[in-house]
Write a protein that holds these residues in place. Structure first.
Motif, PDB file in Angstrom:
ATOM      1  N   SER A 156       0.811  -1.222   0.000  1.00  0.00           N
ATOM      2  CA  SER A 156       0.000   0.000   0.000  1.00  0.00           C
ATOM      3  C   SER A 156       0.843   1.270   0.000  1.00  0.00           C
ATOM      4  N   GLN A 157       1.833   1.331  -0.867  1.00  0.00           N
ATOM      5  CA  GLN A 157       2.676   2.516  -1.056  1.00  0.00           C
ATOM      6  C   GLN A 157       3.598   2.809   0.123  1.00  0.00           C
ATOM      7  N   MET A 158       3.802   1.855   0.996  1.00  0.00           N
ATOM      8  CA  MET A 158       4.682   2.107   2.145  1.00  0.00           C
ATOM      9  C   MET A 158       6.088   2.460   1.696  1.00  0.00           C
ATOM     10  N   PHE A 159       6.626   1.734   0.725  1.00  0.00           N
ATOM     11  CA  PHE A 159       7.989   1.993   0.289  1.00  0.00           C
ATOM     12  C   PHE A 159       8.071   3.277  -0.532  1.00  0.00           C
ATOM     13  N   GLU A 160       7.041   3.551  -1.304  1.00  0.00           N
ATOM     14  CA  GLU A 160       7.042   4.795  -2.086  1.00  0.00           C
ATOM     15  C   GLU A 160       7.053   6.009  -1.171  1.00  0.00           C
ATOM     16  N   VAL A 180       8.032  -6.320  -8.044  1.00  0.00           N
ATOM     17  CA  VAL A 180       8.384  -7.533  -8.777  1.00  0.00           C
ATOM     18  C   VAL A 180       7.299  -8.560  -8.479  1.00  0.00           C
ATOM     19  N   GLY A 181       6.442  -8.806  -9.440  1.00  0.00           N
ATOM     20  CA  GLY A 181       5.320  -9.710  -9.203  1.00  0.00           C
ATOM     21  C   GLY A 181       4.416  -9.181  -8.118  1.00  0.00           C
ATOM     22  N   GLU A 182       4.280  -9.945  -7.042  1.00  0.00           N
ATOM     23  CA  GLU A 182       3.444  -9.533  -5.913  1.00  0.00           C
ATOM     24  C   GLU A 182       4.263  -8.908  -4.783  1.00  0.00           C
ATOM     25  N   ILE A 183       5.533  -8.606  -5.073  1.00  0.00           N
ATOM     26  CA  ILE A 183       6.439  -8.087  -4.047  1.00  0.00           C
ATOM     27  C   ILE A 183       6.801  -6.639  -4.330  1.00  0.00           C
ATOM     28  N   ASP A 184       6.656  -5.784  -3.318  1.00  0.00           N
ATOM     29  CA  ASP A 184       7.163  -4.413  -3.378  1.00  0.00           C
ATOM     30  C   ASP A 184       8.539  -4.372  -2.731  1.00  0.00           C
ATOM     31  N   TYR A 185       9.388  -3.449  -3.199  1.00  0.00           N
ATOM     32  CA  TYR A 185      10.723  -3.342  -2.626  1.00  0.00           C
ATOM     33  C   TYR A 185      11.173  -1.891  -2.578  1.00  0.00           C
ATOM     34  N   LEU A 186      12.156  -1.648  -1.714  1.00  0.00           N
ATOM     35  CA  LEU A 186      12.848  -0.358  -1.625  1.00  0.00           C
ATOM     36  C   LEU A 186      14.331  -0.660  -1.520  1.00  0.00           C
ATOM     37  N   PHE A 221       3.104   6.513   6.497  1.00  0.00           N
ATOM     38  CA  PHE A 221       2.950   5.462   7.505  1.00  0.00           C
ATOM     39  C   PHE A 221       3.903   5.711   8.664  1.00  0.00           C
ATOM     40  N   ILE A 222       3.496   5.243   9.837  1.00  0.00           N
ATOM     41  CA  ILE A 222       4.400   5.157  10.973  1.00  0.00           C
ATOM     42  C   ILE A 222       4.381   3.699  11.405  1.00  0.00           C
ATOM     43  N   GLY A 223       5.519   3.038  11.280  1.00  0.00           N
ATOM     44  CA  GLY A 223       5.504   1.592  11.389  1.00  0.00           C
ATOM     45  C   GLY A 223       4.637   1.045  10.274  1.00  0.00           C
ATOM     46  N   SER A 224       3.723   0.162  10.616  1.00  0.00           N
ATOM     47  CA  SER A 224       2.803  -0.370   9.609  1.00  0.00           C
ATOM     48  C   SER A 224       1.457   0.334   9.623  1.00  0.00           C
ATOM     49  N   LEU A 225       1.302   1.360  10.466  1.00  0.00           N
ATOM     50  CA  LEU A 225       0.029   2.063  10.585  1.00  0.00           C
ATOM     51  C   LEU A 225      -0.042   3.249   9.639  1.00  0.00           C
ATOM     52  N   ILE A 283      20.200   8.939   9.656  1.00  0.00           N
ATOM     53  CA  ILE A 283      18.847   8.582  10.074  1.00  0.00           C
ATOM     54  C   ILE A 283      18.095   7.930   8.920  1.00  0.00           C
ATOM     55  N   PHE A 284      17.130   7.074   9.277  1.00  0.00           N
ATOM     56  CA  PHE A 284      16.394   6.329   8.249  1.00  0.00           C
ATOM     57  C   PHE A 284      15.014   5.973   8.795  1.00  0.00           C
ATOM     58  N   ASP A 285      14.227   5.212   8.030  1.00  0.00           N
ATOM     59  CA  ASP A 285      12.869   4.801   8.401  1.00  0.00           C
ATOM     60  C   ASP A 285      12.022   5.983   8.879  1.00  0.00           C
ATOM     61  N   PRO A 286      11.878   7.023   8.072  1.00  0.00           N
ATOM     62  CA  PRO A 286      11.138   8.197   8.530  1.00  0.00           C
ATOM     63  C   PRO A 286       9.629   8.041   8.404  1.00  0.00           C
ATOM     64  N   ALA A 287       8.918   8.923   9.100  1.00  0.00           N
ATOM     65  CA  ALA A 287       7.473   9.103   8.944  1.00  0.00           C
ATOM     66  C   ALA A 287       7.257  10.606   8.802  1.00  0.00           C
ATOM     67  N   VAL A 288       7.764  11.162   7.736  1.00  0.00           N
ATOM     68  CA  VAL A 288       7.960  12.607   7.580  1.00  0.00           C
ATOM     69  C   VAL A 288       6.642  13.378   7.544  1.00  0.00           C
ATOM     70  N   TYR A 289       6.668  14.552   8.164  1.00  0.00           N
ATOM     71  CA  TYR A 289       5.591  15.535   8.024  1.00  0.00           C
ATOM     72  C   TYR A 289       6.094  16.849   8.611  1.00  0.00           C
TER      73      TYR A 289
END
Length: 285
Positions: A51-55, A81-87, A127-131, A209-215
């Motif tokens: 659901s666009q988490m990586f985008e 790739v197929g049914e897999i999203d990646y970053l 997203f923040i985590g998976s939410l 730093i990485f894994d942001p939930a920017v705003y």
């Protein structure tokens, strides 16, 4: 691994025979690993359609990078790739911190927070985590904090039987008081999920730093988040305050801002995090 071959083809437009991803731990949401292509190493995250988490993560990293204030891993690309999203990101090797690590970290975060916008929020949700994290714009931080941060997670927790009507009533009383409790600030560009698990020390001894939930939010929310699990070194906060002084009474407001990450944890991991929420609500209502 077919996934890796397809990723390399998409990102580098080359067909290769490599098929090895070295799995690494640390993540609780996605699969993650490191692979080598030609002379460089890369970090890869992947999962079923997400659901666009990586985008949105890639966009957030790009926004942080544009400020030239904090170090982040370079985004190589994202896709499907197929049914897999990646970053895919550049791989950042870790090392020992240099003597000025915490001072550098604090000052660089202060410089990031000087980047502002006309409203609180962002032009897209993420997203923040998976939410899911809603970023509809608001002129007022209190309104944004209530409508886009607290209420959606309170509703989620209530629907799942994690929060009772008594706690809901305490939140309503807090909402009425928030404009008087939180000082006015311009919106600041935030990493959004800054705790000890979302930074590392790179080979130059500097923070990345990485894994942001920017705003764009209230900068005190970011600093409060850093204190969720024991906090950073005192030199970090001292350096931050020298570059971008905080308003009086910041220490008294930390628990209010941390209602949001605590609600995230309630919804992800269960009711054990409710004690911190109820303690704060009892203090301010």
């Amino acid at each position: 691994m077919k996934l890796l071959k397809e990723v390399v083809l998409q990102l580098f437009n080359k067909e290769v025979s490599i098929d090895t991803i070295q799995s690494i731990g640390g993540g609780c949401i996605h699969h993650a690993g490191v692979f080598q292509f030609e002379e460089n190493k890369y970090f890869l995250k992947w999962n079923k359609r997400s659901s666009q988490m990586f985008e949105t993560e890639a966009i957030g990293l790009g926004l942080l990078n544009q400020t030239n204030s904090v170090s982040i891993p370079k985004v190589m690309g994202f896709g499907t790739v197929g049914e897999i999203d990646y970053l895919c990101l550049e791989y950042v090797s870790s090392a020992a911190p240099k003597a000025s690590f915490w001072e550098d970290f604090g000052s660089s975060l202060a410089q990031l927070h000087k980047h502002s916008a006309s409203t609180f929020g962002l032009n897209h949700h993420n997203f923040i985590g998976s939410l899911p994290q809603s970023n509809n714009p608001h002129n007022s931080w209190s309104e944004f904090f209530i409508r886009e941060r607290l209420e959606p997670l309170i509703e989620m927790a209530s629907d799942n039987g994690l929060i009772d009507t008594s706690t809901n009533s305490k939140f309503e009383r807090l909402f009425a008081e928030l404009p008087n409790l939180i000082p006015v600030e311009k919106p600041a560009l935030l990493h959004g999920d800054l705790w000890s698990g979302n930074f590392l020390v790179c080979s130059e001894g500097q923070p990345v730093i990485f894994d942001p939930a920017v705003y764009y939010g209230h900068r005190e929310a970011e600093l409060a988040f850093t204190r969720m699990f024991g906090g950073f070194d005192p030199l970090f906060y001292q350096s931050y305050n020298e570059v971008f002084p905080l308003q009086c009474g910041y220490e008294d407001r930390v628990d209010i801002f941390n209602l949001y990450p605590l609600l995230v944890h309630v919804n992800l991991f269960g009711a054990s995090y409710l004690s911190g929420i109820n303690s704060t609500l009892s203090r301010f209502t």
